[in-house]
Design a protein around this motif. Structure first.
Motif, PDB file in Angstrom:
ATOM      1  N   UNK A 139       0.857  -1.180   0.000  1.00 16.77           N
ATOM      2  CA  UNK A 139       0.000   0.000   0.000  1.00 16.77           C
ATOM      3  C   UNK A 139       0.896   1.233   0.000  1.00 16.77           C
ATOM      4  N   UNK A 140       0.343   2.338  -0.467  1.00 18.51           N
ATOM      5  CA  UNK A 140       1.050   3.620  -0.400  1.00 18.51           C
ATOM      6  C   UNK A 140       0.378   4.417   0.701  1.00 18.51           C
ATOM      7  N   UNK A 141       1.162   4.746   1.735  1.00 17.04           N
ATOM      8  CA  UNK A 141       0.605   5.431   2.897  1.00 17.04           C
ATOM      9  C   UNK A 141       1.679   6.339   3.499  1.00 17.04           C
ATOM     10  N   UNK A 142       1.307   7.565   3.823  1.00 14.67           N
ATOM     11  CA  UNK A 142       2.244   8.529   4.422  1.00 14.67           C
ATOM     12  C   UNK A 142       3.532   8.671   3.609  1.00 14.67           C
ATOM     13  N   UNK A 160      10.887   4.315   0.503  1.00 19.62           N
ATOM     14  CA  UNK A 160      10.685   5.760   0.469  1.00 19.62           C
ATOM     15  C   UNK A 160      11.024   6.248  -0.942  1.00 19.62           C
ATOM     16  N   UNK A 161      10.010   6.560  -1.770  1.00 16.46           N
ATOM     17  CA  UNK A 161      10.276   6.992  -3.148  1.00 16.46           C
ATOM     18  C   UNK A 161      11.092   8.280  -3.233  1.00 16.46           C
ATOM     19  N   UNK A 167      13.814  -0.008   4.000  1.00 14.39           N
ATOM     20  CA  UNK A 167      14.162  -0.474   5.338  1.00 14.39           C
ATOM     21  C   UNK A 167      13.190  -1.578   5.740  1.00 14.39           C
ATOM     22  N   UNK A 168      13.662  -2.476   6.573  1.00 11.02           N
ATOM     23  CA  UNK A 168      12.811  -3.530   7.136  1.00 11.02           C
ATOM     24  C   UNK A 168      12.397  -3.046   8.512  1.00 11.02           C
TER      25      UNK A 168
END
Length: 188
Positions: A139-142, A160-161, A167-168
């Motif tokens: 999902x894309x969120x925040x 982070x685009x 990161x895990x």
């Protein structure tokens, strides 16, 4: 639907449900579509059109194909293919780009991530997933893409685009794969 199917995708546009590709005991092709015979592919809605990426063909070949369906014109158009053939991956819309993430090629999970720009019909490779995975959802969120579940022990991987970094951040409490994830816009 006139046939049972799995390994399909579905989307809703203007109160119409579109089921794309899939298999029963043999590969089937929905009547509404002229070209899509894929299964284990990814699909998204972007600016009122359905974009379908990769998957398996009816002959079980891995695909890198990209097709877009315009429901207003009832027309399919082929676009530039992905650089990587894949199935069991996910696609996510982020602003004016579509990211295709992970998946399977042959017997192995892959971690390649590609960013598609629909306005220029061009692909760009971005940072690979830290843990190769397939069968997960995202999902894309925040302002971040959050990938979770899948075959790789259910790790939660965050992209982070803006920084082109991964990161895990944890692990799902129960391993899940080949499911659906969504964000609800209101609470109940």
């Amino acid at each position: 639907m006139n046939k049972k199917r799995f390994k399909s995708t579905s989307v809703i546009i203007n109160e119409r449900i579109f089921v794309i590709g899939g298999v029963e005991s043999v590969y089937i092709k929905p009547k509404v579509f002229d070209t899509v015979e894929e299964s284990s592919h990814a699909s998204v809605i972007y600016k009122g059109k359905i974009y379908v990426f990769g998957g398996h063909s009816a002959s079980r070949d891995y695909l890198s194909s990209v097709e877009v369906y315009d429901p207003n014109a009832n027309r399919w158009t082929e676009l530039s293919p992905m650089k990587w053939k894949r199935s069991y991956f996910t696609a996510v819309v982020v602003n004016d780009s579509i990211y295709c993430i992970g998946g399977v090629y042959g017997l192995f999970c892959i971690g390649q991530v590609e960013k598609f720009d629909p306005s220029s019909n061009r692909w760009t490779e971005v940072s690979n997933m830290p843990v190769k995975d397939s069968g997960f959802q995202a999902i894309y969120h925040n302002e971040k893409i959050i990938c979770f579940g899948g075959w790789s022990n259910g790790k939660i991987q965050v992209y982070d685009p803006a920084k082109n970094t991964w990161e895990i951040i944890g692990k799902c409490p129960n391993q899940r794969r080949n499911y659906i994830a969504l964000i609800l816009e209101r609470s109940f």
